[in-house]
Design a protein around this motif. Structure first.
Motif, short mmCIF file in Angstrom:
data_model
loop_
_atom_site.label_atom_id
_atom_site.label_comp_id
_atom_site.label_asym_id
_atom_site.label_seq_id
_atom_site.Cartn_x
_atom_site.Cartn_y
_atom_site.Cartn_z
N THR A 1 40.53 49.39 47.51
CA THR A 1 41.01 49.09 46.15
C THR A 1 42.16 48.08 46.11
O THR A 1 42.35 47.40 45.11
N TYR B 1 37.39 41.06 41.79
CA TYR B 1 38.24 41.91 42.62
C TYR B 1 39.62 41.28 42.83
O TYR B 1 40.26 41.49 43.86
N ARG C 1 41.38 44.02 50.30
CA ARG C 1 40.03 43.50 50.03
C ARG C 1 39.87 42.09 50.59
O ARG C 1 38.84 41.76 51.19
#
Length: 478
Positions: free
Chosen positions: A125, A64, A130
Motif C-alpha cells: 500500500t 498507485y 510500490r
C-alpha cells in the motif's frame, strides 16, 4: 456462375489486393505459413500492447500514486536490464532447437510484467514501497527475456522475403493489419475507460484489461509455436566479446546500427513522460489521446501506396531523413501547447500521423537491410544492447529535464509551462541532425542493390523528362 457484386467496391482493386496478400501469406509452403503466423502474432501483439504500454500503462502507474519521476525511473529498468542481451549468443548457441525455450522465456516475461505487477499493489500500500516492487518485478522480467528475445527475432527473420519489393509489401501489410487491430481496441478501451472516469470502476476496467492482455499473450505464443524453425548457420563457439567485435567488420551494418542507437536516444527523451503530461497536466481524456492513435491507422491505409512509391524512388534511408525534416516543426509547435492552447494537439498530431507512416515503413527495414547472415544472434544482440543503452540515456535526459520543476508549472513568456515541455525542443534539435545526415549521406547506409535501383529509376525519369522536353520543343517549332 454469377459473380457477387458489392456496391461501392472496385472488384479489380479488391482482386489485386487479394493477390498481393496471397503472394506474401498462406499455407502453400513453410515460408508463407511463417509469414502468416508472423502476421497473426503482430495482430495479437497489437491487441495486448494497447493495455500494457503507452497511455494505459502510464494511467496504471498513476493509479498507485507513481509520480512523473517514478514513471521515468520504472521506464529505465527495461533499458538497463537489456544489457543482459550480450549473453544471448553464449546461451542460444548451445541449443540447436531454440523455439521452445524462447517461447517459455516469453511466457515468463509477460507473467512477471503483467500478472505480477498487477497483483503486487493489492498487497503493498505504501507508494514508495510500490515503486520499489515495480522496479524489482520489471527488472526480473526483462533480465531473463533479454537473453532469449534475440532468438525469436532470428527465428522469424527466416520468413522475411528476400526480394525488396515483396519485403516492402510484407512490412506494409503487417503494419496496416496490426494498426487496424490496435486502433479498434484503443477506441473501445478508451471509450470504456472514460465512461467510468472518476469512479472506482475505472481502476477495475484498467486492471481487467491487463489480465485480458495476458490471455492474448498465451494465444500469441501458441500461434508462434506452429511456425517452422529452420536450422541455424553453424558458427564458431561464440565469445562474449563477439557482440562488441563482429559488428565492426560490416561497415554499412554498423552505420545502420549507429543510426538506430541515436534514433532510440531521441525517441526516448520524452517517452512515457509526454503521455503523463497529456493526462495529468493537459487533462486530455483517454478517448482523445487514443483517437489520435486511431487516426494513424486510417492515414496508414490511405497513404501506404504513396509512401511505398516514395520508398522506391528515394530508398529506405533517404525517405526517413527527408520525412524527419518535416517532423521537426511539429516538435517546436508542441512546446507551445498549454492548457490555454489545447487546440494545437489535434492538427499537430494529424501531421505527425502522416509523417509517421513514412518513418515506420522505412525504419522497419533498417535492422535487416544489411544484417549479416553469419552470427545473426550476435548482431541482433549488439542491436538490442545499443538501442537500449541509448534509449536509457534518452530517458535519463528526459527525466532529468522533466524533474527540474516536476509537477509544478512556471511562467514563461506569459505561458504556464512544465519542464517536460522542454524535452520536445531537445528532440527538435537532435531530429534536425538526423535529417541532415540521412538525407545527404543515404548511400553510405544503403545496400548496393538499393542504390542501383534508385539511381536507375532516377536515370529513367531524367530520360523521360528530356524526351518530353524535346517533344515539346518540336511541337512549338511546327
Amino acid at each position: 456462375m454469377k459473380r457477387l457484386y458489392i456496391p461501392g467496391v472496385d472488384r479489380y482493386a479488391l482482386q489485386r489486393a487479394m493477390r498481393s496478400f496471397s503472394d506474401i501469406y498462406g499455407v502453400r509452403d513453410e515460408e508463407a505459413k511463417g509469414r502468416l503466423i508472423s502476421l497473426g502474432s503482430a495482430l495479437m501483439t497489437a491487441f495486448y500492447n494497447v493495455f500494457i504500454t503507452g497511455i494505459f500503462y502510464t494511467g496504471f502507474l498513476s493509479m498507485y500514486d507513481i509520480s512523473i519521476t517514478g514513471v521515468g525511473i520504472i521506464s529505465f529498468i527495461p533499458l538497463i536490464t537489456n544489457v543482459f542481451s550480450i549473453f544471448s549468443s553464449l546461451v542460444l548457441e548451445r541449443f540447436k532447437k531454440r523455439k521452445w525455450i524462447c517461447l517459455a522465456a516469453k511466457v515468463y516475461f509477460y507473467a512477471m510484467y503483467i500478472v505480477a505487477t498487477t497483483l503486487m499493489p493489492q498487497f503493498v500500500t505504501d507508494p514508495n514501497a510500490r515503486l520499489t516492487w515495480f522496479i524489482v518485478l520489471v527488472f526480473m522480467a526483462y533480465a531473463v527475456y533479454a537473453v532469449f528475445s534475440p532468438g525469436i527475432t532470428a527465428w522469424f527473420y527466416k520468413f522475411y522475403p528476400a526480394d525488396n519489393e515483396r519485403r516492402t509489401r510484407y512490412i506494409t501489410l503487417n503494419q496496416i493489419f496490426s494498426s487496424v487491430m490496435s486502433s479498434a481496441i484503443l477506441l473501445l478501451s478508451g471509450f470504456l475507460t472514460d465512461a467510468v472516469a472518476g469512479s472506482p470502476h475505472q481502476e477495475t476496467v484498467i486492471l481487467t484489461m491487463r489480465y485480458v492482455a495476458f490471455v492474448m499473450v498465451l494465444i500469441d505464443v501458441g500461434m508462434q509455436a506452429c511456425a517452422k524453425e529452420y536450422p541455424y548457420p553453424q558458427t564458431q563457439k561464440p565469445q562474449l566479446l563477439d557482440v562488441f567485435r563482429l559488428p565492426f567488420r560490416y561497415k554499412k551494418f554498423l552505420k545502420c546500427m549507429l543510426f538506430m542507437f541515436f534514433w532510440n536516444y531521441v525517441s526516448y527523451v520524452n517517452n512515457g513522460l509526454w503521455g503523463y503530461y497529456l493526462l495529468n497536466h493537459m487533462h486530455f481524456s483517454y478517448t482523445l489521446i487514443n483517437a489520435m492513435s486511431v487516426m494513424y491507422t486510417i492515414i496508414l491505409i490511405l497513404t501506404a501506396n504513396q509512401w511505398k512509391k516514395i520508398l522506391r524512388r528515394y530508398s529506405w534511408i533517404k525517405t526517413f531523413g527527408m520525412t524527419v525534416f518535416f517532423w521537426v516543426p511539429t516538435e517546436i509547435i508542441f512546446f507551445f501547447m498549454t492548457t490555454e492552447t489545447p487546440w494545437i494537439y489535434v492538427p499537430t498530431c494529424m501531421v505527425q500521423n502522416i509523417l509517421s507512416v513514412g518513418l515506420n515503413l522505412s525504419y522497419g527495414n533498417v535492422l535487416y537491410m544489411n544484417l549479416p547472415e553469419e552470427n545473426t544472434n550476435t548482431h541482433i544482440a549488439f542491436h538490442t544492447l545499443g538501442c537500449n543503452i541509448c534509449a536509457f540515456l534518452g530517458l535519463v535526459t528526459g527525466t532529468w529535464v522533466s524533474g527540474i520543476t516536476g509537477d509544478t508549472s512556471i511562467m514563461l513568456m506569459g505561458m504556464e509551462v512544465y519542464s517536460v515541455q522542454y524535452t520536445v525542443l531537445i528532440r527538435a534539435v537532435l531530429l534536425f541532425l538526423v535529417a541532415v545526415v540521412l538525407t545527404l549521406k543515404w548511400r553510405s547506409f544503403s545496400k548496393e542493390d538499393d542504390i542501383v535501383d534508385v539511381e536507375t529509376q532516377a536515370a529513367v525519369r531524367k530520360k523521360i523528362r528530356e524526351a518530353k522536353r524535346i517533344a515539346k520543343m518540336q511541337k512549338k517549332m511546327k
